[in-house]
Design a protein around this motif. Structure first.
Motif, PDB file in Angstrom:
ATOM      1  N   ILE A 198       0.956  -1.167   0.048  1.00 57.09           N
ATOM      2  CA  ILE A 198       0.086   0.088  -0.034  1.00 57.09           C
ATOM      3  C   ILE A 198       0.897   1.363  -0.012  1.00 57.09           C
ATOM      4  O   ILE A 198       0.651   2.053  -0.821  1.00 57.09           O
ATOM      5  CB  ILE A 198      -1.010  -0.025   1.106  1.00 57.09           C
ATOM      6  N   LEU A 199       1.952   1.369   0.846  1.00 60.94           N
ATOM      7  CA  LEU A 199       2.913   2.530   0.971  1.00 60.94           C
ATOM      8  C   LEU A 199       3.649   2.736  -0.271  1.00 60.94           C
ATOM      9  O   LEU A 199       3.655   3.773  -0.942  1.00 60.94           O
ATOM     10  CB  LEU A 199       3.780   2.224   2.198  1.00 60.94           C
ATOM     11  N   HIS A 237      -5.888  -1.158   6.254  1.00 64.42           N
ATOM     12  CA  HIS A 237      -4.609  -1.073   6.494  1.00 64.42           C
ATOM     13  C   HIS A 237      -4.317   0.437   6.446  1.00 64.42           C
ATOM     14  O   HIS A 237      -3.381   1.058   7.239  1.00 64.42           O
ATOM     15  CB  HIS A 237      -4.002  -2.017   5.349  1.00 64.42           C
ATOM     16  N   TYR A 238      -4.743   1.323   5.581  1.00 63.06           N
ATOM     17  CA  TYR A 238      -4.515   2.453   5.347  1.00 63.06           C
ATOM     18  C   TYR A 238      -4.939   3.179   6.647  1.00 63.06           C
ATOM     19  O   TYR A 238      -4.041   4.060   7.180  1.00 63.06           O
ATOM     20  CB  TYR A 238      -5.074   3.277   4.105  1.00 63.06           C
ATOM     21  N   GLU A 239      -6.199   3.008   7.055  1.00 66.30           N
ATOM     22  CA  GLU A 239      -6.594   3.845   8.546  1.00 66.30           C
ATOM     23  C   GLU A 239      -5.720   3.657   9.358  1.00 66.30           C
ATOM     24  O   GLU A 239      -5.080   4.511  10.267  1.00 66.30           O
ATOM     25  CB  GLU A 239      -8.130   3.583   8.445  1.00 66.30           C
ATOM     26  N   ARG A 240      -5.312   2.227   9.611  1.00 68.44           N
ATOM     27  CA  ARG A 240      -4.320   1.864  10.734  1.00 68.44           C
ATOM     28  C   ARG A 240      -2.958   2.487  10.580  1.00 68.44           C
ATOM     29  O   ARG A 240      -2.406   3.133  11.593  1.00 68.44           O
ATOM     30  CB  ARG A 240      -3.910   0.520  10.579  1.00 68.44           C
ATOM     31  N   LEU A 241      -2.666   2.653   9.290  1.00 64.42           N
ATOM     32  CA  LEU A 241      -1.138   3.668   9.187  1.00 64.42           C
ATOM     33  C   LEU A 241      -1.314   5.001   9.250  1.00 64.42           C
ATOM     34  O   LEU A 241      -0.400   5.735   9.781  1.00 64.42           O
ATOM     35  CB  LEU A 241      -0.826   3.244   7.467  1.00 64.42           C
ATOM     36  N   ALA A 246      -1.743   5.316  13.056  1.00 65.92           N
ATOM     37  CA  ALA A 246      -0.367   5.139  13.823  1.00 65.92           C
ATOM     38  C   ALA A 246       0.661   6.398  13.450  1.00 65.92           C
ATOM     39  O   ALA A 246       1.737   6.367  14.355  1.00 65.92           O
ATOM     40  CB  ALA A 246       0.241   3.792  13.209  1.00 65.92           C
ATOM     41  N   GLY A 247       0.334   7.220  12.708  1.00 64.03           N
ATOM     42  CA  GLY A 247       1.191   8.263  12.613  1.00 64.03           C
ATOM     43  C   GLY A 247       2.072   8.151  11.399  1.00 64.03           C
ATOM     44  O   GLY A 247       2.691   9.151  11.062  1.00 64.03           O
ATOM     45  N   LEU A 248       1.916   7.233  10.839  1.00 65.96           N
ATOM     46  CA  LEU A 248       2.974   6.930   9.661  1.00 65.96           C
ATOM     47  C   LEU A 248       2.655   7.706   8.449  1.00 65.96           C
ATOM     48  O   LEU A 248       3.500   8.536   7.759  1.00 65.96           O
ATOM     49  CB  LEU A 248       3.140   5.272   9.384  1.00 65.96           C
TER      50      LEU A 248
END
Length: 145
Positions: free
Chosen positions: A12-13, A41-45, A48-50
């Motif tokens: 994704i990144l 996964h996007y929302e989790r990233l 998490a502040g990444l």
């Protein structure tokens, strides 16, 4: 406890680094993971502040103004790291997607899916449509589903 990145996060990144404007659905197709999984996964990233945000990268070479002196001033300012002001008097130079020549006045446009292609004349648009007929039909068919 730190968040460990998995293969889906990395895919994704990587996809977002190439083009941050992609939809979750486009990323899903690229990564071969379901759209809800990509969104999760996007929302989790993000949480998490990444991922702090999506930024715009401008090609200042595509900008022109009615007076060339003003354009030189803008290029000079951007080279020094100063902020620039983009105003209504500025134009975006568009090149033909078929012959790469300049488009004068109002370009001829072909919309394919969510993308727009710009052409200097109707002949170039017709030749482009012939050259990429199968691809255009495929995109049109997948958008109708």
């Amino acid at each position: 406890m730190p968040l460990k990145l998995d293969d889906i996060d990395l895919a994704i990144l990587e996809s977002l680094v190439k083009d941050g404007r992609k939809s979750f659905r486009q990323i899903s197709r690229e990564t071969k993971v379901s759209t809800p999984t990509v969104k999760l996964h996007y929302e989790r990233l993000v949480n998490a502040g990444l991922i702090k945000g999506v930024s715009v990268e401008l090609d200042l070479g595509k900008l022109e103004t009615k007076t060339s002196a003003n354009l030189d001033q803008i290029k000079h300012k951007s080279l020094n790291g100063n902020k620039i002001k983009i105003g209504k008097d500025m134009l975006v130079k568009i090149t033909c997607d078929y012959c790469n020549g300049p488009t004068h006045n109002k370009p001829t446009i072909l919309k394919v899916g969510s993308q727009e292609r710009f052409f200097c004349c109707t002949s170039c648009r017709t030749l482009y449509k012939e050259k990429y007929r199968n691809k255009i039909e495929s995109i049109t068919k997948s958008n109708q589903e």
